[in-house]
Design a protein around this motif. Structure first.
Motif, short mmCIF file in Angstrom:
data_model
loop_
_atom_site.label_atom_id
_atom_site.label_comp_id
_atom_site.label_asym_id
_atom_site.label_seq_id
_atom_site.Cartn_x
_atom_site.Cartn_y
_atom_site.Cartn_z
N UNK A 24 0.79 -1.24 0.00
CA UNK A 24 0.00 0.00 0.00
C UNK A 24 0.82 1.28 0.00
N UNK A 25 2.09 1.25 0.44
CA UNK A 25 2.84 2.50 0.53
C UNK A 25 2.11 3.48 1.43
N UNK A 26 1.97 4.72 0.96
CA UNK A 26 1.27 5.74 1.73
C UNK A 26 -0.25 5.64 1.61
N UNK A 27 -0.72 4.74 0.75
CA UNK A 27 -2.15 4.44 0.71
C UNK A 27 -2.99 5.04 -0.39
N UNK A 28 -2.43 5.57 -1.48
CA UNK A 28 -3.31 6.17 -2.49
C UNK A 28 -4.29 5.18 -3.12
N UNK A 29 -3.84 3.96 -3.38
CA UNK A 29 -4.74 2.98 -3.98
C UNK A 29 -5.84 2.59 -2.98
N UNK A 30 -5.44 2.31 -1.75
CA UNK A 30 -6.43 1.93 -0.74
C UNK A 30 -7.43 3.04 -0.49
N UNK A 31 -6.96 4.28 -0.43
CA UNK A 31 -7.87 5.40 -0.20
C UNK A 31 -8.87 5.55 -1.35
N UNK A 32 -8.39 5.44 -2.57
CA UNK A 32 -9.29 5.55 -3.72
C UNK A 32 -10.32 4.43 -3.72
N UNK A 33 -9.88 3.20 -3.44
CA UNK A 33 -10.82 2.08 -3.38
C UNK A 33 -11.86 2.30 -2.30
#
Length: 201
Positions: free
Chosen positions: A70-79
């Motif tokens: 996830x790193x800093x979370x851009x993908x998770x946040x968008x999902x």
């Protein structure tokens, strides 16, 4: 054996923290996130992740969704913003990355996101979607092991979407996935990146 130099896939990055805020504006969602040294894509949204977030099919509205690495979370946040009725799992070996993602979820009022180390996700949990900008630079053997650990956890008809640079082996990875029983097609290509999708039958 881990390399002596601290990389973003290290469990505990040795590089000193230096946070920087990044604003992410997509056609349907927007958010602000803290990034940090020792975590992938410090100070910007990288090109591959941007391609995935703009071109991937919409995530399922329900079920468990996975951002692998996830790193800093851009993908998770968008999902999580796109699918508020789903539970999004943000998984990373990097402790600093997990802390950032948790903080970014809180700062954006996202309540349906959970961060976890890989070993802390229940073995019987199935995912209706997996999105990932995988850590290609960990090496082919480690990458293959990573994917063969998580892709079998797709629910029936679940989809995985991966973004990989062409010059780092996107096309050979696509072929390899098919050989492992995960037929994979290319759904987008831009700026030297391939967006790959595999659907579990």
């Amino acid at each position: 054996m881990l390399p002596t130099v601290s990389h973003y896939w290290s469990e505990n990055p040795e590089v000193a923290s230096s946070t920087e805020t990044v604003d992410v504006a997509l056609p349907d969602v927007a958010f602000s996130m803290l990034t940090d040294r020792g975590v992938f894509s410090h100070g910007h949204l990288d090109t591959g992740t941007s391609l995935l977030l703009r071109e991937a099919p919409a995530p399922p509205h329900v079920g468990h969704l996975l951002d692998l690495g996830c790193g800093a979370g851009p993908i998770a946040l968008a999902m999580a913003k796109r699918s508020p009725g789903a539970t999004v799992w943000a998984v990373d070996t990097n402790e600093r990355a997990r802390a950032l993602t948790s903080a970014n979820a809180e700062r954006n009022g996202v309540a349906n996101l959970r961060t976890a180390a890989p070993d802390d996700v229940a073995d019987d949990l199935e995912f209706t979607a997996i999105w990932s900008n995988p850590p290609i630079r960990i090496g082919k053997a480690a990458l293959h092991e990573l994917l063969l650990t998580w892709l079998p956890r797709l629910a029936p008809d679940g989809q995985a979407v991966l973004v990989v640079q062409k010059h780092l082996g996107a096309d050979s990875l696509q072929r390899w996935l098919g050989e492992q029983g995960f037929p994979t097609d290319r759904i987008a290509s831009k700026a030297g990146f391939r967006l790959l999708r595999t659907v579990r039958g």
